[in-house]
Design a protein around this motif. Sequence first.
Motif, PDB file in Angstrom:
ATOM      1  N   LEU A  86      51.157  42.077 -12.645  1.00  0.00           N
ATOM      2  CA  LEU A  86      52.421  42.148 -14.023  1.00  0.00           C
ATOM      3  C   LEU A  86      52.002  41.038 -15.187  1.00  0.00           C
ATOM      4  O   LEU A  86      52.006  41.249 -16.723  1.00  0.00           O
ATOM      5  CB  LEU A  86      53.750  41.365 -13.138  1.00  0.00           C
ATOM      6  CG  LEU A  86      54.609  41.192 -14.179  1.00  0.00           C
ATOM      7  CD1 LEU A  86      55.091  42.411 -15.115  1.00  0.00           C
ATOM      8  CD2 LEU A  86      55.340  40.307 -13.185  1.00  0.00           C
ATOM      9  N   THR A  87      50.672  40.302 -14.784  1.00  0.00           N
ATOM     10  CA  THR A  87      50.905  38.666 -15.349  1.00  0.00           C
ATOM     11  C   THR A  87      49.798  39.734 -16.383  1.00  0.00           C
ATOM     12  O   THR A  87      50.152  39.030 -17.794  1.00  0.00           O
ATOM     13  CB  THR A  87      49.620  37.561 -15.029  1.00  0.00           C
ATOM     14  OG1 THR A  87      50.381  37.398 -13.420  1.00  0.00           O
ATOM     15  CG2 THR A  87      49.049  36.266 -15.565  1.00  0.00           C
ATOM     16  N   ARG A  88      49.295  40.118 -16.022  1.00  0.00           N
ATOM     17  CA  ARG A  88      47.832  41.060 -17.794  1.00  0.00           C
ATOM     18  C   ARG A  88      48.508  41.465 -17.906  1.00  0.00           C
ATOM     19  O   ARG A  88      48.159  41.542 -19.508  1.00  0.00           O
ATOM     20  CB  ARG A  88      46.921  41.780 -16.824  1.00  0.00           C
ATOM     21  CG  ARG A  88      45.964  42.299 -17.917  1.00  0.00           C
ATOM     22  CD  ARG A  88      44.831  43.376 -17.508  1.00  0.00           C
ATOM     23  NE  ARG A  88      44.817  44.091 -16.450  1.00  0.00           N
ATOM     24  CZ  ARG A  88      44.293  45.032 -15.613  1.00  0.00           C
ATOM     25  NH1 ARG A  88      43.333  44.184 -15.657  1.00  0.00           N
ATOM     26  NH2 ARG A  88      44.727  46.454 -14.840  1.00  0.00           N
ATOM     27  N   CYS A  89      49.740  42.797 -18.134  1.00  0.00           N
ATOM     28  CA  CYS A  89      50.535  43.236 -18.779  1.00  0.00           C
ATOM     29  C   CYS A  89      51.488  42.325 -19.763  1.00  0.00           C
ATOM     30  O   CYS A  89      51.626  42.785 -20.558  1.00  0.00           O
ATOM     31  CB  CYS A  89      51.433  43.972 -17.635  1.00  0.00           C
ATOM     32  SG  CYS A  89      52.928  44.400 -18.557  1.00  0.00           S
ATOM     33  N   ILE A  90      52.432  41.486 -19.466  1.00  0.00           N
ATOM     34  CA  ILE A  90      53.388  40.190 -20.381  1.00  0.00           C
ATOM     35  C   ILE A  90      52.077  39.519 -21.305  1.00  0.00           C
ATOM     36  O   ILE A  90      52.145  39.359 -22.315  1.00  0.00           O
ATOM     37  CB  ILE A  90      54.067  39.342 -18.953  1.00  0.00           C
ATOM     38  CG1 ILE A  90      55.144  40.117 -18.425  1.00  0.00           C
ATOM     39  CG2 ILE A  90      54.532  38.960 -20.448  1.00  0.00           C
ATOM     40  CD1 ILE A  90      55.336  40.875 -18.760  1.00  0.00           C
ATOM     41  N   ARG A  91      50.834  39.538 -21.135  1.00  0.00           N
ATOM     42  CA  ARG A  91      49.976  38.621 -21.399  1.00  0.00           C
ATOM     43  C   ARG A  91      49.627  39.303 -22.363  1.00  0.00           C
ATOM     44  O   ARG A  91      48.830  38.872 -24.215  1.00  0.00           O
ATOM     45  CB  ARG A  91      48.987  37.722 -20.799  1.00  0.00           C
ATOM     46  CG  ARG A  91      49.062  36.729 -20.213  1.00  0.00           C
ATOM     47  CD  ARG A  91      47.993  35.504 -20.008  1.00  0.00           C
ATOM     48  NE  ARG A  91      48.239  35.315 -20.823  1.00  0.00           N
ATOM     49  CZ  ARG A  91      48.233  33.624 -21.842  1.00  0.00           C
ATOM     50  NH1 ARG A  91      49.297  33.252 -21.024  1.00  0.00           N
ATOM     51  NH2 ARG A  91      48.551  33.112 -23.302  1.00  0.00           N
ATOM     52  N   SER A  92      49.478  40.984 -22.072  1.00  0.00           N
ATOM     53  CA  SER A  92      49.366  41.417 -23.189  1.00  0.00           C
ATOM     54  C   SER A  92      50.130  41.297 -24.400  1.00  0.00           C
ATOM     55  O   SER A  92      49.549  42.177 -25.492  1.00  0.00           O
ATOM     56  CB  SER A  92      48.323  42.866 -22.859  1.00  0.00           C
ATOM     57  OG  SER A  92      49.972  43.883 -22.554  1.00  0.00           O
ATOM     58  N   VAL A  93      51.413  41.354 -24.371  1.00  0.00           N
ATOM     59  CA  VAL A  93      52.254  41.417 -25.195  1.00  0.00           C
ATOM     60  C   VAL A  93      51.989  39.943 -25.949  1.00  0.00           C
ATOM     61  O   VAL A  93      52.500  40.468 -27.179  1.00  0.00           O
ATOM     62  CB  VAL A  93      53.706  41.778 -24.651  1.00  0.00           C
ATOM     63  CG1 VAL A  93      54.963  42.181 -25.415  1.00  0.00           C
ATOM     64  CG2 VAL A  93      53.902  43.338 -23.704  1.00  0.00           C
ATOM     65  N   ASP A 150      52.090  48.130 -14.678  1.00  0.00           N
ATOM     66  CA  ASP A 150      50.887  48.233 -14.017  1.00  0.00           C
ATOM     67  C   ASP A 150      49.567  48.392 -14.813  1.00  0.00           C
ATOM     68  O   ASP A 150      48.208  48.130 -15.347  1.00  0.00           O
ATOM     69  CB  ASP A 150      50.449  49.200 -12.952  1.00  0.00           C
ATOM     70  CG  ASP A 150      51.494  49.204 -11.999  1.00  0.00           C
ATOM     71  OD1 ASP A 150      52.240  49.018 -11.433  1.00  0.00           O
ATOM     72  OD2 ASP A 150      51.963  50.668 -12.042  1.00  0.00           O
ATOM     73  N   ASP A 151      49.795  48.134 -16.240  1.00  0.00           N
ATOM     74  CA  ASP A 151      49.671  48.476 -17.491  1.00  0.00           C
ATOM     75  C   ASP A 151      49.837  47.441 -18.485  1.00  0.00           C
ATOM     76  O   ASP A 151      49.970  46.482 -18.323  1.00  0.00           O
ATOM     77  CB  ASP A 151      49.890  49.233 -18.286  1.00  0.00           C
ATOM     78  CG  ASP A 151      49.625  50.888 -17.035  1.00  0.00           C
ATOM     79  OD1 ASP A 151      48.954  51.061 -16.645  1.00  0.00           O
ATOM     80  OD2 ASP A 151      50.500  52.289 -17.469  1.00  0.00           O
ATOM     81  N   TYR A 152      48.580  47.782 -19.859  1.00  0.00           N
ATOM     82  CA  TYR A 152      48.619  46.515 -20.175  1.00  0.00           C
ATOM     83  C   TYR A 152      48.449  47.041 -22.153  1.00  0.00           C
ATOM     84  O   TYR A 152      47.646  48.593 -22.262  1.00  0.00           O
ATOM     85  CB  TYR A 152      47.379  45.546 -19.794  1.00  0.00           C
ATOM     86  CG  TYR A 152      46.355  45.702 -19.602  1.00  0.00           C
ATOM     87  CD1 TYR A 152      45.141  46.529 -20.894  1.00  0.00           C
ATOM     88  CD2 TYR A 152      45.560  46.040 -18.865  1.00  0.00           C
ATOM     89  CE1 TYR A 152      43.716  46.341 -20.128  1.00  0.00           C
ATOM     90  CE2 TYR A 152      44.089  46.812 -18.617  1.00  0.00           C
ATOM     91  CZ  TYR A 152      43.727  46.109 -19.208  1.00  0.00           C
ATOM     92  OH  TYR A 152      42.127  46.293 -19.354  1.00  0.00           O
ATOM     93  N   LEU A 153      47.858  46.340 -23.430  1.00  0.00           N
ATOM     94  CA  LEU A 153      47.781  46.414 -23.974  1.00  0.00           C
ATOM     95  C   LEU A 153      46.911  46.499 -25.123  1.00  0.00           C
ATOM     96  O   LEU A 153      45.872  44.753 -24.812  1.00  0.00           O
ATOM     97  CB  LEU A 153      48.921  46.302 -25.168  1.00  0.00           C
ATOM     98  CG  LEU A 153      50.494  46.774 -25.023  1.00  0.00           C
ATOM     99  CD1 LEU A 153      51.742  46.511 -25.763  1.00  0.00           C
ATOM    100  CD2 LEU A 153      50.420  48.493 -24.913  1.00  0.00           C
ATOM    101  N   GLY A 154      46.071  47.083 -26.096  1.00  0.00           N
ATOM    102  CA  GLY A 154      45.211  46.578 -26.340  1.00  0.00           C
ATOM    103  C   GLY A 154      45.610  44.987 -27.420  1.00  0.00           C
ATOM    104  O   GLY A 154      46.401  45.901 -27.711  1.00  0.00           O
ATOM    105  N   GLU A 155      44.879  44.364 -28.250  1.00  0.00           N
ATOM    106  CA  GLU A 155      45.563  42.926 -28.699  1.00  0.00           C
ATOM    107  C   GLU A 155      46.352  43.909 -30.343  1.00  0.00           C
ATOM    108  O   GLU A 155      46.897  42.898 -30.319  1.00  0.00           O
ATOM    109  CB  GLU A 155      44.855  42.358 -29.051  1.00  0.00           C
ATOM    110  CG  GLU A 155      43.415  42.232 -28.936  1.00  0.00           C
ATOM    111  CD  GLU A 155      42.705  40.618 -29.983  1.00  0.00           C
ATOM    112  OE1 GLU A 155      41.597  40.920 -30.513  1.00  0.00           O
ATOM    113  OE2 GLU A 155      42.622  40.191 -29.247  1.00  0.00           O
TER     114      GLU A 155
END
Length: 676
Positions: A22-29, A100-105
């Motif tokens: 989750l942490t990586r997911c939110i930070r990617s946003v 679970d996922d994350y975005l490119g910046e």
Amino acid sequence: MSDAAVPDVSVVVGAYNAMPYLTRCIRSVVDQTLGRDRIELIAVNDGSTDGTGEELDRMAEEFPSVVRVIHQENSGGPSAPRNVGIEQARGRFIFFLDADDYLGEEALQRMVSMADANSSDVVLGKMVGVGGRGAPKSMFKRNQPKTDVFSSAVYWTLNPLKLFRRDLIERLGLRFRTDMRTGEDQPFVSMAYLHARAISVVADYDCYYWVEREDGNNVTRTTRGTHPRIKYLRVMMELLAREVKSSTKRDILLRRHFDVDIKSALRHLLRETEPEIRDSALAEIQQLITANLTEELTERYPAVHRLRLHLARHGMLEELREVTRFDQARKRGKVVVEKGRAYAAYPYFRDIGRAVPDHCYDITRELTVRHHLDVAEMDGSELELSGHAYIHTVDTVDTAIEAVLRERDSGVEYSFPAENLAAPSVSEEAGEGMYDYGQSGFRVRIDTLTAADGQVLPSGLWDLHMRVRSQGIVKEGRTGNKRSDGIDSEARPRLVHTPDGASHVVTPYYTKPYGNFTLDVGQRKHRLQSHVKVDRAAWAEDAPGTVVISGHVNAGVSPGDLVVRATSVERTVDLAAFQTGEVTSPGPFEFRVSLAKAFADKALPAGVWELAVCLSSPDLAATVWVPNTPGLTTSRFRRRGLPAYAKPLDKRQVFSVRLALVDPVAGLRRRLGIGV
């Protein structure tokens, strides 16, 4: 962000036991280049028990202008949290992101820009798998500013991990189904697709990182059983019947469901252990296939899938199980060839008791040509090709091979029968102990001066195919990507002279990224001029007024094909009559040009002349200017007994020389310092 400000994007994250992802997911946003003032993140904690809720609250404290958290009792699936997010969203667009996922910046910035530029209602950002998870690929081969579900592959991804215009969602009243354990996103996404003004695809940037959880608890991995899949299949087929009136267009979309979802349902059906559940699921699948699978759609599938669908449609469960085992084990019997058709030896082929029709085994459309080039080279105007080509799994009996040149844009083609050669080693290496490819060798010469039904091959990009006829079956394949290491793969233009004195340029080359052979006729992609380089000019030590021009040519030319030309303000003069030299093709060249003789014969009048190396053919333009060589001194010679000179002009980029007779009065004035 102030309360009144309308964000560009509302990112909706439904989270259930999503730590530590989750942490990586939110930070990617919050770290998006779009800017925090243009984003709101609505995180819905769906009754997590692993610290997800606490981590969301911490992130909301750290980024209060971006992150909003909603806590609720566990709903049992992703639909309810997403629906809550839709209700709370204020942005012009909504983006659904799994915890679970994350975005490119740059993901949101690129997708919003694409949507605004094209008035798109849905934007797909390129997905990449992480941790071994497979991501959709077919729709991300190139950027697509405006497309739809019928002219692109976008329908093959029905997950909601995309950018949607909020006005579209509200206008259609779209919400995720809460009564389905899997496939709940398909009705939502398909309705958005079908009613979008435009769909866009961002394929040149990795937007979405789709993560395979180490614990295997991705929602799509944990849903078991056949009936949940049948439920959403029924919903989707009813939806398409209602929304898409054209049967032809509907088949385009149904193909995805029969190829992916029915296949998945059948796989789960074979795992069912309870007879009642298995029998009822089989009966429902039979109904779905009977009601929706058209003959036209059936013909689009490979034989093994046609066979599975036939067996399922007729309730032949044990036969379906055997065919599935056979296919998974990659077993293959010898292909049967009859009357120009090829049939796979899958189980129950021509079994009288099962009476499965032959078309379920017909693999004729699936057959491919396998090929290899041993030789591919130009000899003057002729292209020489040799190697082998055969139809995979078809013995080379009654075989004929042709080389085909097909122009890429117009589709015009010319074929050239090849000499058949024995190739016993091909059977040994590729025959799998079952097939005889011993007559697969070929050799053919194609003269570009007569290739077009006796005429010169016209300008164009001519792709090479090998067409093979064996036992009444005809197949062809694009050729060149399998070739011997000794073949020259460099694109090297050749200057070819026609009988009537004209010339054209032919360049054999191999395409990128696939490496197939093509003839570029007429410099469509490869300019001969770019393969000629002039290195320097210098005075000949043994001949006053003679300039030596040296360089390299990476093209097929003869010594007479290159000529030095001199250009002044008023005219251009061909200096071939005053030029000697050698050309190594490909390789270095050196020309000696007697400017003194050209001046003496009045071919070059007095004045300033710039030198270039050109093609001698008048119908082909190519000019490579001779670069200036700083520091060259004046070369002095005599013209008909009178003193003359050739003086290089240092301040020019091109080698420029002034030709003139020596003025004795001016020389005397300079020596006496008069008028200086």
